[in-house]
Every structure is written in structure tokens, then in C-alpha cells.
Scaffold this motif. Structure first.
Motif, PDB file in Angstrom:
ATOM      1  N   SER A 162       0.812  -1.217   0.000  1.00 17.88           N
ATOM      2  CA  SER A 162       0.000   0.000   0.000  1.00 17.88           C
ATOM      3  C   SER A 162       0.842   1.263   0.000  1.00 17.88           C
ATOM      4  O   SER A 162       0.355   2.328  -0.388  1.00 17.88           O
ATOM      5  N   GLY A 163       2.123   1.184   0.405  1.00 13.80           N
ATOM      6  CA  GLY A 163       2.970   2.368   0.439  1.00 13.80           C
ATOM      7  C   GLY A 163       3.116   3.023  -0.924  1.00 13.80           C
ATOM      8  O   GLY A 163       2.726   4.178  -1.131  1.00 13.80           O
ATOM      9  N   GLY A 164       3.693   2.294  -1.884  1.00 10.72           N
ATOM     10  CA  GLY A 164       3.852   2.826  -3.239  1.00 10.72           C
ATOM     11  C   GLY A 164       2.531   3.036  -3.940  1.00 10.72           C
ATOM     12  O   GLY A 164       2.361   3.987  -4.711  1.00 10.72           O
ATOM     13  N   TYR A 165       1.581   2.142  -3.671  1.00  9.79           N
ATOM     14  CA  TYR A 165       0.253   2.235  -4.300  1.00  9.79           C
ATOM     15  C   TYR A 165      -0.420   3.565  -3.967  1.00  9.79           C
ATOM     16  O   TYR A 165      -0.944   4.253  -4.849  1.00  9.79           O
ATOM     17  N   ASN A 178      -4.981  -3.798   6.888  1.00  7.89           N
ATOM     18  CA  ASN A 178      -5.865  -2.887   7.613  1.00  7.89           C
ATOM     19  C   ASN A 178      -6.610  -1.954   6.676  1.00  7.89           C
ATOM     20  O   ASN A 178      -7.772  -1.613   6.913  1.00  7.89           O
ATOM     21  N   ILE A 179      -5.956  -1.517   5.594  1.00  9.46           N
ATOM     22  CA  ILE A 179      -6.549  -0.498   4.724  1.00  9.46           C
ATOM     23  C   ILE A 179      -6.858  -1.021   3.324  1.00  9.46           C
ATOM     24  O   ILE A 179      -7.083  -0.236   2.404  1.00  9.46           O
ATOM     25  N   PHE A 180      -6.897  -2.353   3.174  1.00  6.55           N
ATOM     26  CA  PHE A 180      -7.161  -2.920   1.844  1.00  6.55           C
ATOM     27  C   PHE A 180      -8.481  -2.429   1.264  1.00  6.55           C
ATOM     28  O   PHE A 180      -8.573  -2.099   0.079  1.00  6.55           O
ATOM     29  N   ALA A 181      -9.535  -2.364   2.082  1.00  8.73           N
ATOM     30  CA  ALA A 181     -10.860  -1.982   1.588  1.00  8.73           C
ATOM     31  C   ALA A 181     -10.862  -0.555   1.042  1.00  8.73           C
ATOM     32  O   ALA A 181     -11.436  -0.275  -0.014  1.00  8.73           O
TER      33      ALA A 181
END
Length: 348
Positions: free
Chosen positions: A35-38, A122-125
Motif C-alpha cells: 500500500s505504500g507505493g500504491y 488494515n486499509i485494503f478496503a
């Protein structure tokens, strides 16, 4: 992209490329902190998309000086950053897509220089909605032919075990403060927005028997919002059967005083001072005690009403007879203790 003005086309090209790069980064098996780069790339994608929309509508997304001239920074024209673009495009402050974006803007700044792979689950959604919303706005503003969905596939992901996530969490001190921000943001938005698929996309897969037709798609997506009431009831019934039982944990988002001291001292650059004949941390347990007394966020020890706290900063745990502190208290202390006069006033 024939027919679009050159500047608009350039913005849209950049937006689509950045979004595809974001997805590619997230789905690379070797990338640990997905999720960092995304998030960084999706923020670039959204900024370029909104710039393109404004330019197509003959609105120049550029800051101006008081004299009306375009504002420049280091000789370059200063375009609206994502926060301004979002506020100007989504007039409704409670729009789920806007709330999703406003979640990621400060989060991007918080994680930009950190390595937190345990944050992904945790933050996928919210991450998924960030992409789906992007495609939705592209279609609404530029048409179906520019959408990304034809370029995307259903990605098979290897997911870390709960034990692995737990160990990583304990080893990373930055994780607590980031999760505190996430929890506070989620609690600040309305239930309708929180449950909206535009704010956070959630789904579950059910394995079915092999299709008789060889031409049938192996995976099909059905939008919950477009289902009939009867279909929704069936889905909700299945979801209830497989839903993992949530075990409540008391004061899960509160911080122990020792951890508060560590977080503030680290934020102050681990500075030390000479006290008497020895050198001690600038911010220590004694300093913390002086702070909660000075700012009156909780009663003195032994008070007959220990529950009378400033709940923004501190909450009393009646079962364990102690106090838990909030991330807001940590942030407040960091701000105040960076002021020499404020720090010195503790010892007057």
C-alpha cells in the motif's frame, strides 16, 4: 485520445499511467509494503485526473497571488494539490468518494518515509475503493472508453498469516500511531459513509461447483448496490454465516504512559538535558506527570473522582485503576514540548 485538448490529454494520460503503475506495484509478489507505493501513485493519478477535468471545464487549477498573478514556487507555477482539488470537485463534504480521498491524503504523508507492510491488510478496503472510484470518475467525465477496468484482472494474492502480522506489529513502533490515525478517521465519519462501497470496498468469495459451460467466466462480480432486495437478503444471510466473530478489546486504541513518553521523546529527537549531576531524557516520566498536571487532563492520584478526565486526551480504566492516553495527547505534547518557553514553564 482524439478530440481532447492537448493539456487535458496530457493530464489524463498521466493519470491513467499512474493508476496502472499503482496497481502493478501493489500486485508484485516481491513487494512487501504494497500500500505504500500504491497510495503515492494513486494520489498522483487522482491529482492529474482532477487537473484534467478542471482544464476541460476551462478552470485553471492554479493558485493565484493577491495581485491576480499565478503563484510560483522556485520559478514553477503552483498547481492545486490534491486536497484543494478534492474540495473544489466534490462540493458535498460528506461524499463517500471525497471521504475516501481525504483519508489517503494525510495517510500518504504519514507513511511516505516509513516501512509498514503490516498496514496493508488494515486499509485494503479503502485502497480498493480508491481505484474503483478513480475509474468511476474517469467514466463519468471522459467516457467508458478511457476506463481502466479492461486493463485490470482479478489478482490472486498471497496473504500473510495473522501470526506474522502480529509479530510485525509488535516490532514496529510507528504502526501504533498510524493505526490510531486510521481508527480516529473512521470514527469521525458517518455510518452511511463508512458502510458505503465508495468509501471502502469489501467482498467475500464463495467457491462454487465447476461451470458446465467451458465459456463461463471463472469469477463474476455482482455489485451489491444493483441487486434486488431479495438478492441482498440472501447475500447478507450468507455473509452472516461466514462472518468472523469480532472479539471486543477494551481501550484498544489507548496508549500507556510509558509509551507516550517514548513517542514524545523520539519525536523531540531523543534530546537529553543535564539534571543535577546526570544527563536524562528531555521528556521522561516526570515530565509527563508535570504535563498532565499543568494541562489538567486528569485528576490527581487518589482523587475520589478519577473518571473526571479530558476525554480528548485521557480516559480512566475503572477495572484496572489506571489511565490510558490518546494519540491526540501525544500530538499535543510534541507540539508544546517543541516550544522552549512551554517546556521550561513545567519547572517554574
Amino acid at each position: 485520445m482524439k478530440g481532447l485538448p492537448l493539456q487535458v490529454k496530457s493530464c489524463l494520460d498521466k493519470a491513467l499511467d499512474s493508476a496502472l503503475l499503482a496497481v502493478e506495484t501493489y500486485n508484485k509478489p516481491a513487494v512487501k509494503f504494497k500500500s505504500g507505493g500504491y497510495i503515492v501513485l494513486m494520489c498522483i493519478a487522482w491529482t492529474s485526473l482532477l487537473h484534467g477535468i478542471f482544464l476541460r471545464k476551462k478552470i485553471k487549477p492554479i493558485y493565484k497571488e493577491k495581485n491576480g498573478r499565478y503563484k510560483k514556487v522556485n520559478g514553477e507555477i503552483q498547481y492545486w494539490e490534491l486536497k484543494t482539488c478534492v474540495a473544489k470537485y466534490f462540493v458535498d463534504s460528506n461524499n463517500p468518494i471525497r471521504k475516501n480521498l481525504e483519508f489517503f491524503i494525510p495517510l500518504r504523508n504519514k507513511i511516505e518515509h516509513k516501512f509498514l507492510p503490516e498496514l496493508d491488510s488494515n486499509i485494503f478496503a479503502e485502497c480498493e475503493s480508491l481505484l474503483l472510484n478513480f475509474d468511476k470518475i474517469v467514466e463519468a467525465e471522459f467516457g467508458h472508453k478511457y476506463c481502466l477496468r479492461e486493463s485490470l484482472s482479478f489478482a490472486l494474492q498471497l496473504f500473510p498469516s495473522s501470526e506474522t502480522l502480529s509479530m510485525a506489529t509488535k516490532a514496529n513502533k510507528d504502526y501504533d500511531s498510524i493505526v490510531s490515525f486510521i481508527n480516529q478517521y473512521r470514527s469521525s465519519i458517518t455510518t452511511d459513509v463508512l458502510n458505503s462501497g465508495e468509501y471502502a470496498f469489501k467482498a467475500f468469495l464463495i467457491q462454487v461447483a465447476n461451470h458446465k459451460s467451458k465459456d463461463a467466466l471463472p469469477i463474476q462480480f455482482f455489485s451489491f448496490d444493483k441487486m434486488t432486495d431479495e438478492e441482498k437478503k440472501k447475500v447478507e444471510r450468507i455473509a452472516a454465516l461466514i462472518k468472523e466473530k469480532h472479539i471486543p478489546v477494551a481501550n484498544d486504541d489507548k496508549i500507556k504512559p510509558g509509551t507516550v513518553v517514548e513517542m514524545v521523546q523520539r519525536a523531540l529527537g531523543n534530546k537529553s538535558i543535564v539534571k543535577g549531576k546526570k544527563r536524562v531524557d528531555k521528556f521522561n516520566m516526570d515530565t509527563h506527570t508535570r504535563c498532565w498536571k499543568k494541562y489538567k487532563i486528569r485528576p490527581e492520584t487518589g482523587s475520589s473522582h478519577p473518571e473526571r478526565t479530558n476525554t480528548k486526551y485521557c480516559v480512566y480504566d475503572s477495572m484496572n485503576k489506571n489511565y490510558g492516553y490518546t494519540q491526540a495527547w501525544v500530538d499535543f505534547l510534541i507540539e508544546q514540548m517543541n516550544k522552549d518557553e512551554e517546556y521550561n514553564s513545567l519547572f517554574e
